[in-house]
Scaffold this active site. Structure first.
Site, short mmCIF file in Angstrom:
data_model
loop_
_atom_site.label_atom_id
_atom_site.label_comp_id
_atom_site.label_asym_id
_atom_site.label_seq_id
_atom_site.Cartn_x
_atom_site.Cartn_y
_atom_site.Cartn_z
N CYS A 42 3.34 -10.66 0.32
CA CYS A 42 4.14 -11.10 -0.82
C CYS A 42 4.95 -12.35 -0.50
CB CYS A 42 5.10 -9.99 -1.26
SG CYS A 42 4.28 -8.51 -1.87
N ASP A 71 -1.31 3.34 -2.10
CA ASP A 71 -2.47 2.76 -2.77
C ASP A 71 -3.72 3.54 -2.37
OD1 ASP A 71 -3.23 -0.02 -4.26
OD2 ASP A 71 -4.85 0.62 -2.92
N GLU A 96 9.91 -5.16 -5.56
CA GLU A 96 9.55 -6.44 -4.96
C GLU A 96 8.19 -6.82 -5.52
OE1 GLU A 96 7.84 -7.89 -0.89
OE2 GLU A 96 9.97 -7.44 -0.61
#
Length: 540
Positions: free
Chosen positions: A312, A207, A278
């Protein structure tokens, strides 16, 4: 924001430079180590626009990161593919030795890696170290298990002794990894470890907020003996660099939102390339009436607010039986209020800031919307710019109506809603009433009863008497989601073998000619029928 007598969490004074709006384009801040890492990005040349990486700790500029192009990705994939051809010929024991040495190096550089993670992500030191520990455990697991899992395996055939069959595991080629900002070490390099063990090359797009940790990890892998050029990093925009990776890699591993995951699935399917993802979660916790209240409050605090809720598998919904609901809410609010909040590099605060302005905005939107529609704030509820530019208190909501955005939508921040329920059946039905299915938790004094409840929850992982760490750290078991929470699994044998193609090599004996090539078809049928009748006595 107006709240109803919220508890106020404890704070620590942030340390570090005065917040700034970032570095001037084209001039890197005076951080030689970070500037050196930026030069490791795989580019065809240095003529690239640059992106300023900001620190959530204080809003200061960390450095300038080049914005890669499609051509940069194409070149990185080609270079990794060249290196991979030789790597595929390297024995699994040699690959395992490199991963084992890498695990040692990660521990040797523990504090440096924790510094990097904190600087570019903002999380507290304890959760930064969690990434170091996780990466070490992952590398050691695949170093120990990998050679056996990848070994050629004898398989049964229809004609034992007449046909000999082996299964080989062949590397996919070059694996593309698109990793998120919330775990810049675990989710960038952790997934790469299994791909490398399987004999693949790797191209990573970390990222844009958190590129430095991945770059440093690649250096440590090369220091451990990984061939240079086998693992490459290209930074840049997802719609450019990420798309180019998807369009050129032989396998794609993605961690991120369900919406983006669905698009990647379409792009991968168009090329008939396999992928694993995921994705998001709206994870639920069920608390039974026999639980120790103080223990439940402690466990829930970690389950909901670890990594500032930017996880997550973090818990965002709690269904607690009515008999203990009031006592649990009091204890949970007290434990949440006692958390030490702060933004600093080093040990101290238990919860750090959010990673970006976007995350803060989402958090505020969900709290504001819920309160406007009738929800009540039990603890927290406020942004804390006095601590860091993107800081928000850990927040507990009650009386959340079904029309509130937070009721079904993922926040991905330190926000949890509590729902008292009449019984376990109601709790299970409510927990399963979601399109997500990533993680779940059951807090129950009776472990057998807790496991029975766990079996009824529709989630890829369920933790009994823990929030998420028990399942995540069980590396020998697969980890992943159902529904819109993901495709495929990481961890365990499947987390390694997904990066391979299976090859069947079968060798026929000339003796089979006596059965398969008789002088008359009827004779062939009779002989084969007799052989098939005997199969029921074989041990397979």
């Amino acid at each position: 924001m107006t709240t109803t007598e919220p508890h106020t969490a404890g704070t620590t004074t942030p340390k570090g430079p005065t917040p700034t709006t970032g570095a001037r384009q084209g001039s890197a801040p005076e951080r030689p180590e970070l500037n050196r890492l930026a030069r490791r990005v795989d580019l065809l040349d240095d003529d690239r626009p640059q992106h300023t990486v900001m620190s959530p700790i204080d809003g200061s500029a960390l450095g300038l990161m080049p914005i890669g192009t499609v051509d940069d990705v194409t070149a990185a994939l080609a270079g990794a593919r060249r290196a991979q051809r030789m790597w595929a010929e390297t024995s699994t024991k040699e690959r395992a030795a490199i991963l084992a040495d890498y695990a040692d190096l990660v521990l040797d550089h523990r504090e440096e890696l924790c510094d990097l993670i904190q600087l570019e992500n903002g999380k507290s030191r304890a959760w930064a170290f969690e990434e170091v520990a996780d990466t070490t455990i992952t590398a050691r697991y695949y170093a120990k298990k990998g050679p056996r899992l990848l070994a050629e395996t004898k398989r049964a055939s229809a004609f034992p002794g007449l046909i000999t069959t082996i299964e080989r595991r062949v590397p996919k080629g070059v694996v593309g990894i698109i990793s998120p900002w919330n775990y810049p070490l675990s989710l960038a390099v952790g997934d790469a470890i299994a791909a490398l063990m399987a004999g693949n090359g790797v191209v990573i797009k970390p990222d844009s907020q958190t590129p430095y940790t991945a770059l440093r990890a690649v250096e440590l892998l090369e220091q451990a003996g990984l061939p240079k050029g086998l693992m490459r990093v290209v930074t840049g925009q997802g719609r450019v660099v990420g798309t180019a990776i998807i369009e050129g890699a032989d396998y794609v591993m993605f961690t991120g939102s369900s919406e983006t995951g669905a698009k990647i699935a379409q792009q991968s399917a168009a090329r008939l390339v396999d992928f694993s993802a995921e994705l998001g979660g709206k994870n639920a916790m069920v608390i039974t009436d026999d639980i120790d209240i103080e223990r439940a409050a402690r466990l829930a605090t970690i389950a909901c607010f670890a990594n500032s809720g930017q996880l997550c598998i973090s818990i965002e919904r709690i269904y607690v039986l009515q008999e203990v609901a009031a006592r649990f809410m009091d204890a949970f609010a007290e434990a949440t209020a006692a958390l030490r909040l702060g933004a600093e590099v080093g040990y101290g605060p238990e919860m750090g800031p959010l990673a970006s302005q976007d995350q803060l905005d989402k958090m505020r939107e969900h709290v504001t919307d819920a309160v406007a529609k009738g929800a009540r704030v039990l603890s927290g509820g406020n942004a804390r710019p006095d601590l860091a530019p993107w800081f928000h208190e850990p927040t507990i909501l009650v009386d959340v109506p079904e029309n509130a955005d937070v009721y079904r939508g993922e926040t991905f921040g330190p926000l949890v809603s509590i729902y008292p329920v009449a019984n376990v059946d109601e709790a299970v039905a409510a927990a399963n009433d979601t399109e997500y299915g990533l993680n779940a938790s059951v807090l129950c004094n009776n472990a057998s009863r807790g496991r029975a409840i766990a079996r009824r929850l529709q989630a890829g992982t369920v933790n009994v008497n823990d929030g998420y760490a028990a399942a995540w750290s069980s590396l020998d078991a697969p980890m992943g989601g159902v529904g819109v929470s993901g495709v495929g699994r990481r961890h365990g044998a499947v987390g390694l073998l997904k990066y391979t193609e299976s090859q069947n090599i079968s060798t026929r004996s000339h003796l089979l000619d006596l059965v398969q090539r008789p002088s008359h078809p009827k004779e062939y049928a009779e002989r084969l029928s007799a052989a098939l009748r005997l199969q029921k006595y074989l041990p397979f």
